[in-house]
Write a protein that holds these residues in place. Structure first.
Motif, PDB file in Angstrom:
ATOM      1  N   THR A  36     -23.594   1.648   9.685  1.00  8.31           N
ATOM      2  CA  THR A  36     -23.351   2.596  10.773  1.00  8.31           C
ATOM      3  C   THR A  36     -24.680   3.125  11.292  1.00  8.31           C
ATOM      4  O   THR A  36     -25.628   3.292  10.535  1.00  8.31           O
TER       5      THR A  36
ATOM      6  N   PRO B  42     -12.073  16.258   2.088  1.00  3.08           N
ATOM      7  CA  PRO B  42     -12.798  16.046   0.838  1.00  3.08           C
ATOM      8  C   PRO B  42     -12.573  17.195  -0.146  1.00  3.08           C
ATOM      9  O   PRO B  42     -12.455  18.355   0.250  1.00  3.08           O
TER      10      PRO B  42
ATOM     11  N   ARG C 199     -18.551  11.935   6.682  1.00  7.73           N
ATOM     12  CA  ARG C 199     -17.629  10.962   7.300  1.00  7.73           C
ATOM     13  C   ARG C 199     -16.180  11.292   6.964  1.00  7.73           C
ATOM     14  O   ARG C 199     -15.296  11.227   7.835  1.00  7.73           O
ATOM     15  N   ASP C 200     -15.908  11.648   5.696  1.00  3.44           N
ATOM     16  CA  ASP C 200     -14.541  11.998   5.295  1.00  3.44           C
ATOM     17  C   ASP C 200     -14.051  13.224   6.050  1.00  3.44           C
ATOM     18  O   ASP C 200     -12.904  13.273   6.501  1.00  3.44           O
TER      19      ASP C 200
ATOM     20  N   THR D  65     -21.005  11.702  -5.362  1.00  2.31           N
ATOM     21  CA  THR D  65     -20.935  11.128  -4.018  1.00  2.31           C
ATOM     22  C   THR D  65     -22.219  11.448  -3.258  1.00  2.31           C
ATOM     23  O   THR D  65     -23.171  11.962  -3.821  1.00  2.31           O
ATOM     24  N   GLU D  66     -22.226  11.134  -1.969  1.00  2.00           N
ATOM     25  CA  GLU D  66     -23.374  11.391  -1.103  1.00  2.00           C
ATOM     26  C   GLU D  66     -22.942  12.264   0.067  1.00  2.00           C
ATOM     27  O   GLU D  66     -21.776  12.266   0.464  1.00  2.00           O
ATOM     28  N   ARG D  67     -23.916  12.954   0.644  1.00  2.00           N
ATOM     29  CA  ARG D  67     -23.630  13.818   1.796  1.00  2.00           C
ATOM     30  C   ARG D  67     -22.969  13.036   2.920  1.00  2.00           C
ATOM     31  O   ARG D  67     -21.988  13.494   3.512  1.00  2.00           O
ATOM     32  N   ALA D  68     -23.504  11.845   3.231  1.00  2.00           N
ATOM     33  CA  ALA D  68     -22.982  11.071   4.357  1.00  2.00           C
ATOM     34  C   ALA D  68     -21.502  10.739   4.169  1.00  2.00           C
ATOM     35  O   ALA D  68     -20.716  10.808   5.121  1.00  2.00           O
ATOM     36  N   GLU D  69     -21.131  10.387   2.946  1.00  2.26           N
ATOM     37  CA  GLU D  69     -19.721  10.056   2.687  1.00  2.26           C
ATOM     38  C   GLU D  69     -18.830  11.273   2.900  1.00  2.26           C
ATOM     39  O   GLU D  69     -17.762  11.175   3.503  1.00  2.26           O
ATOM     40  N   LEU D  70     -19.284  12.439   2.435  1.00  4.46           N
ATOM     41  CA  LEU D  70     -18.504  13.655   2.630  1.00  4.46           C
ATOM     42  C   LEU D  70     -18.377  14.011   4.105  1.00  4.46           C
ATOM     43  O   LEU D  70     -17.304  14.406   4.569  1.00  4.46           O
TER      44      LEU D  70
END
Length: 69
Positions: free
Chosen positions: A8, A53, A38-39, A31-36
């Motif tokens: 992305t 999240p 995006r969620d 987890t990672e900031r980006a994943e949170l």
């Protein structure tokens, strides 16, 4: 596409010093900031099947931005 190229494109948003604490909390949750982010965006945008999240327990991290061990 090379494995080192993200799938992305990067986006820019302005976030204060909370960004560093957010990183520590995300890591404490595995987890990672980006994943949170995006969620959260998927949930906020009402995407089918998207879930808000999970928030960490206060015991999972310390206010100084250091994950507990």
């Amino acid at each position: 596409m090379s494995p080192s190229v993200p799938k992305t494109p990067p986006r820019q948003i302005r976030i204060g010093d909370e960004w560093h604490e957010f990183d520590a909390v995300a890591r404490s949750m595995g987890t990672e900031r980006a994943e949170l982010v995006r969620d959260f965006i998927a949930w906020y945008s009402l995407r089918p099947g998207a879930r808000l999240p999970a928030r960490p327990d206060v015991e999972a991290w310390q206010a100084g931005g250091e994950p507990t061990t």
